[in-house]
Design a protein around this motif. Structure first.
Motif, PDB file in Angstrom:
ATOM      1  N   THR A  47       0.839  -1.196   0.000  1.00  0.00           N
ATOM      2  CA  THR A  47       0.000   0.000   0.000  1.00  0.00           C
ATOM      3  C   THR A  47       0.873   1.244   0.000  1.00  0.00           C
ATOM      4  OG1 THR A  47      -1.686  -1.195   1.238  1.00  0.00           O
ATOM      5  CG2 THR A  47      -1.844   1.190   1.216  1.00  0.00           C
ATOM      6  N   ARG A  48       0.607   2.128  -0.934  1.00  0.00           N
ATOM      7  CA  ARG A  48       1.399   3.363  -1.030  1.00  0.00           C
ATOM      8  C   ARG A  48       0.690   4.562  -0.418  1.00  0.00           C
ATOM      9  NH1 ARG A  48       3.301   3.006  -7.236  1.00  0.00           N
ATOM     10  NH2 ARG A  48       4.804   1.335  -6.997  1.00  0.00           N
ATOM     11  N   ASN A  49      -0.567   4.717  -0.712  1.00  0.00           N
ATOM     12  CA  ASN A  49      -1.280   5.921  -0.291  1.00  0.00           C
ATOM     13  C   ASN A  49      -2.723   5.547   0.040  1.00  0.00           C
ATOM     14  OD1 ASN A  49      -1.817   8.591   0.194  1.00  0.00           O
ATOM     15  ND2 ASN A  49      -1.945   9.186  -1.947  1.00  0.00           N
ATOM     16  N   ILE A  50      -3.232   6.069   1.154  1.00  0.00           N
ATOM     17  CA  ILE A  50      -4.614   5.825   1.563  1.00  0.00           C
ATOM     18  C   ILE A  50      -5.214   7.151   2.004  1.00  0.00           C
ATOM     19  CG2 ILE A  50      -6.128   4.577   3.144  1.00  0.00           C
ATOM     20  CD1 ILE A  50      -3.793   2.701   3.718  1.00  0.00           C
ATOM     21  N   TYR A  58      -9.863   5.690  -0.935  1.00  0.00           N
ATOM     22  CA  TYR A  58      -8.954   5.511  -2.068  1.00  0.00           C
ATOM     23  C   TYR A  58      -7.676   4.860  -1.551  1.00  0.00           C
ATOM     24  CZ  TYR A  58     -12.009   8.746  -4.547  1.00  0.00           C
ATOM     25  OH  TYR A  58     -13.089   9.337  -5.132  1.00  0.00           O
ATOM     26  N   VAL A  59      -7.276   3.771  -2.205  1.00  0.00           N
ATOM     27  CA  VAL A  59      -6.090   3.037  -1.794  1.00  0.00           C
ATOM     28  C   VAL A  59      -5.222   2.802  -3.019  1.00  0.00           C
ATOM     29  CG1 VAL A  59      -5.217   0.974  -0.657  1.00  0.00           C
ATOM     30  CG2 VAL A  59      -7.460   1.854  -0.017  1.00  0.00           C
ATOM     31  N   GLU A  60      -3.976   3.233  -2.953  1.00  0.00           N
ATOM     32  CA  GLU A  60      -3.037   3.006  -4.052  1.00  0.00           C
ATOM     33  C   GLU A  60      -2.208   1.771  -3.711  1.00  0.00           C
ATOM     34  OE1 GLU A  60       0.623   5.295  -6.292  1.00  0.00           O
ATOM     35  OE2 GLU A  60      -0.766   6.453  -5.071  1.00  0.00           O
ATOM     36  N   ILE A  61      -2.257   0.792  -4.606  1.00  0.00           N
ATOM     37  CA  ILE A  61      -1.581  -0.488  -4.409  1.00  0.00           C
ATOM     38  C   ILE A  61      -0.485  -0.637  -5.458  1.00  0.00           C
ATOM     39  CG2 ILE A  61      -1.897  -2.992  -4.318  1.00  0.00           C
ATOM     40  CD1 ILE A  61      -3.402  -1.606  -2.097  1.00  0.00           C
ATOM     41  N   SER A  62       0.693  -1.102  -5.040  1.00  0.00           N
ATOM     42  CA  SER A  62       1.831  -1.217  -5.957  1.00  0.00           C
ATOM     43  C   SER A  62       1.892  -2.550  -6.700  1.00  0.00           C
ATOM     44  CB  SER A  62       3.144  -1.005  -5.191  1.00  0.00           C
ATOM     45  OG  SER A  62       3.301  -1.999  -4.199  1.00  0.00           O
ATOM     46  N   LYS A  67      -3.784  -5.940  -5.776  1.00  0.00           N
ATOM     47  CA  LYS A  67      -4.910  -5.063  -6.107  1.00  0.00           C
ATOM     48  C   LYS A  67      -6.118  -5.884  -6.558  1.00  0.00           C
ATOM     49  CE  LYS A  67      -4.348  -1.979  -9.448  1.00  0.00           C
ATOM     50  NZ  LYS A  67      -4.365  -0.845 -10.369  1.00  0.00           N
ATOM     51  N   PHE A  95      -9.537   1.118  -5.612  1.00  0.00           N
ATOM     52  CA  PHE A  95      -8.133   0.730  -5.630  1.00  0.00           C
ATOM     53  C   PHE A  95      -7.487   1.274  -6.891  1.00  0.00           C
ATOM     54  CE2 PHE A  95     -10.166  -2.619  -3.101  1.00  0.00           C
ATOM     55  CZ  PHE A  95      -9.422  -2.496  -1.935  1.00  0.00           C
ATOM     56  N   LYS A  96      -6.361   1.927  -6.730  1.00  0.00           N
ATOM     57  CA  LYS A  96      -5.619   2.511  -7.863  1.00  0.00           C
ATOM     58  C   LYS A  96      -4.353   1.726  -8.100  1.00  0.00           C
ATOM     59  CE  LYS A  96      -6.920   7.243  -6.809  1.00  0.00           C
ATOM     60  NZ  LYS A  96      -6.364   8.552  -6.618  1.00  0.00           N
TER      61      LYS A  96
END
Length: 96
Positions: A47-50, A58-62, A67, A95-96
């Motif tokens: 997880t990068r950014n929540i 919004y959750v950014e997954i690497s 994801k 999820f982004k």
């Protein structure tokens, strides 16, 4: 000399939070901070950014694999987040 109208610090803080209507925002911060406790260290590692905006998490997954797995579990995650918060904080998850 002690005053007769003394209040405990917790009562004063609760009154301040209710008066300024920041309880919801504090719960949103708890959701973001509790992401690792809710989903574990492995998921938190990817997880990068929540953040929460307009009741959408919004959750950014690497990792594309992680994801995809989280996308399939998004309803369960949303339910668990709201259950832990005690109120409906998140309506849906992106999820982004």
């Amino acid at each position: 000399m002690r005053r007769s109208n003394t209040q405990s610090l917790s009562d004063v803080l609760k009154e301040y939070i209710e008066k300024n209507r920041i309880e919801r925002k504090l719960k949103e911060v708890d959701v973001v901070e509790g992401w690792e406790a809710l989903l574990g260290k492995t998921i938190a590692h990817y997880t990068r950014n929540i953040y929460i905006r307009n009741r959408i998490l919004y959750v950014e997954i690497s990792s594309a694999v992680v994801k995809n797995e989280l996308f399939l579990m998004r309803e369960e995650i949303c339910r668990r987040i709201n259950q832990n918060a005690g109120v409906e904080i998140v309506e849906r998850i992106v999820f982004k």
